[in-house]
Design a protein around this motif. Sequence first.
Motif, short mmCIF file in Angstrom:
data_model
loop_
_atom_site.label_atom_id
_atom_site.label_comp_id
_atom_site.label_asym_id
_atom_site.label_seq_id
_atom_site.Cartn_x
_atom_site.Cartn_y
_atom_site.Cartn_z
N GLY A 67 0.81 -1.22 0.00
CA GLY A 67 0.00 0.00 0.00
C GLY A 67 0.84 1.26 0.00
O GLY A 67 0.46 2.27 -0.62
N GLN A 68 1.98 1.25 0.69
CA GLN A 68 2.85 2.43 0.72
C GLN A 68 3.88 2.42 -0.40
O GLN A 68 4.81 3.23 -0.42
N GLY A 69 3.71 1.47 -1.32
CA GLY A 69 4.57 1.42 -2.48
C GLY A 69 6.03 1.28 -2.13
O GLY A 69 6.40 0.52 -1.23
N ASN A 70 6.86 2.04 -2.82
CA ASN A 70 8.30 1.94 -2.60
C ASN A 70 8.74 2.48 -1.25
O ASN A 70 9.88 2.28 -0.84
N ASN A 71 7.86 3.17 -0.53
CA ASN A 71 8.20 3.70 0.78
C ASN A 71 7.90 2.70 1.91
O ASN A 71 8.20 2.98 3.07
N SER A 72 7.31 1.58 1.58
CA SER A 72 6.94 0.61 2.60
C SER A 72 8.17 -0.02 3.23
O SER A 72 9.19 -0.23 2.56
N LYS A 73 8.07 -0.33 4.51
CA LYS A 73 9.15 -1.02 5.22
C LYS A 73 9.02 -2.54 5.12
O LYS A 73 9.85 -3.27 5.65
N GLN A 132 9.41 -5.10 -9.30
CA GLN A 132 10.07 -4.06 -10.07
C GLN A 132 11.42 -3.69 -9.46
O GLN A 132 11.62 -3.75 -8.25
N ASP A 133 12.34 -3.29 -10.34
CA ASP A 133 13.65 -2.78 -9.92
C ASP A 133 13.60 -1.27 -9.98
O ASP A 133 13.64 -0.68 -11.06
N ASN A 134 13.48 -0.63 -8.81
CA ASN A 134 13.33 0.83 -8.78
C ASN A 134 14.62 1.57 -8.46
O ASN A 134 14.66 2.79 -8.58
N ASP A 135 15.65 0.85 -8.02
CA ASP A 135 16.89 1.55 -7.69
C ASP A 135 18.00 1.24 -8.69
O ASP A 135 19.15 1.64 -8.50
N GLY A 136 17.66 0.49 -9.75
CA GLY A 136 18.61 0.28 -10.83
C GLY A 136 19.73 -0.69 -10.54
O GLY A 136 20.73 -0.73 -11.26
N LYS A 190 8.36 -4.61 -3.79
CA LYS A 190 7.30 -3.65 -3.46
C LYS A 190 6.13 -3.68 -4.44
O LYS A 190 4.97 -3.64 -4.05
N ILE A 191 6.45 -3.72 -5.76
CA ILE A 191 5.42 -3.61 -6.79
C ILE A 191 5.63 -4.70 -7.84
O ILE A 191 6.75 -4.93 -8.31
N PHE A 192 4.51 -5.37 -8.25
CA PHE A 192 4.57 -6.49 -9.20
C PHE A 192 3.48 -6.28 -10.24
O PHE A 192 2.31 -6.04 -9.89
N ASP A 193 3.84 -6.39 -11.51
CA ASP A 193 2.88 -6.17 -12.60
C ASP A 193 2.54 -7.49 -13.27
O ASP A 193 3.40 -8.36 -13.46
N ASN A 194 1.24 -7.61 -13.65
CA ASN A 194 0.74 -8.71 -14.47
C ASN A 194 1.18 -10.08 -13.96
O ASN A 194 1.90 -10.84 -14.61
N GLU A 213 -0.45 -2.73 3.90
CA GLU A 213 -1.32 -3.75 3.34
C GLU A 213 -0.77 -4.18 1.99
O GLU A 213 -0.03 -3.45 1.33
N ILE A 214 -1.11 -5.41 1.59
CA ILE A 214 -0.83 -5.88 0.23
C ILE A 214 -2.09 -5.67 -0.58
O ILE A 214 -3.19 -6.12 -0.18
N GLN A 215 -1.97 -4.99 -1.72
CA GLN A 215 -3.12 -4.68 -2.57
C GLN A 215 -3.08 -5.55 -3.82
O GLN A 215 -2.04 -5.65 -4.49
N PHE A 216 -4.22 -6.16 -4.14
CA PHE A 216 -4.37 -7.00 -5.32
C PHE A 216 -5.37 -6.31 -6.25
O PHE A 216 -6.58 -6.31 -5.99
#
Length: 525
Positions: free
Chosen positions: A73-79, A90-94, A101-105, A139-142
Amino acid sequence: MRHYISFLLIVLTTTLISCRQDFEFEDSTGNLEFSKETVYLDTVFTNIGSSTYTLKVYNRSNKDIKIPKIQLGQGNNSKYRITVDGMMGQDNDGNGLGDGKIFDNVELLAKDSMYIFIETTIDYAEFANPEAQYLYTDEIQFFNISGAPQTVDLITLVKDAYFLFPKRDSNGSYENIPIGDDEIYGFYLDHADPNNGDEYHWTNDKPYVIYGYAAVPTGETLTIDPGAKIHFHANSGLIVGNGATISAIGALSTYDTDGTILVDNEITFESDRLEPDFSDIAGQWGTIWMSEGSTGNFDHNTIKNATVGLLIEHNAGTINIDNTQIYNCTNYGILAKTGTINGQNIVINNCGQAGLACSLGGDYNFTHCTFANYWPRPNQTPVYIDNGTTDFPVNLTAANFTNCIIYGSSSYGISLKKLNNSGITFNYNFRNCLIKFFDFGQFQNNPLYPIANTADYPGCIIAKTSMTNKPDFLNPQNNKLQIGEDSAAKGTADPATAAGTKDILGNDRTATSWDMGAYNFIIFE
């Protein structure tokens, strides 16, 4: 024949190709089911990673589905960090790795399920408040194509703590403590540590977490306040050196009518694993090591889940142990080697070798103690006593047990080993004790034990069978060693010793409750 084989290969290949169907995934409409509505990650200390927790996600439908997005729920800021079906997201820090944190499809086959693994590491300072702990939630959002995302809540209790650990020098080497000709990973406490202040005074404002062995050197005293909570990492512990002292004086806790603790004044020594699954696991840390020449006072303490609860060696002064519980030790609850101990209202249970071992002689006096041992495997005993070895004989000046219960899951409550050396004393006495001793004929003529010897067991009650003289413990496997009204220990203590004293819960011992052991009897509900 060659043409026939070629024909069969063509038919087989055609059949396999015609049976294959490409999977077609439809977008999720939000009908997922979960193994839990809320995942509790229990309690963690600041900046210490949690255990890994599991959530299972089910697709009960007959369709292969694609979940457009799964995210915290807090995206990349989540602990929190999650792994979805083995993927890191996803790779957000390269750095080429997923951040959890975030997963697509995310695809999920019909009538199938997948695992999500959840972890967290939280810096208490980022959420500082006046309390020593707080709840961190996310929270985990689906996501789906039908409306609002489905969610599973995540909850973690975060505690601040004092962290004590070996320092690293400019060469990158960590501190060590000399032990004889060897060294052990550890450090000496500091009166003016830049982060912790005076490390010789442990308070109860927040827990202490120890890495390695914390050492109290000669001439110093470690004072621990009532209610302090001490947590040891694996292979860690506390050493009180020659000429040093520990004063661990807790106080009686207060309870409400249903037994819930209102004010916890006990001093507790245990591991730094706070999850419920680890609450009764033996051997998670080392020991409290009272080395040669040390002295100490322990009162209203709980020591649990160690390798050896208290290791006491060749003490110049007396170790006083009162109102102290020691549970779940892989080897010994108390291992004393030529020790000097005065103990009252001690409770020991569930130890792999012996609850109490008075080894290599010494001077011991125990009153109103409950030495039980319900370790789940054989070859253990509640109380073991010897006066050294052939190569190292030592006088057992005294081993006196008065108004004690000595009982367990093995056949014998006591194991005595006396050297055949006329110059070495082996003085022991059990007075008004309840002792389990199932003799099958081999001890009938042994002068050490109560079958053939009554002089050293005045007023004792011997449980010779499983049907007689039972202690009637509440639940010994779970360290509940209160005795019931059917206990053979009820009303059978020596009144001269019991009068004017209190049990481990602070209840007066009176003419109607001069009971053996650490607890007055209670009526079980």
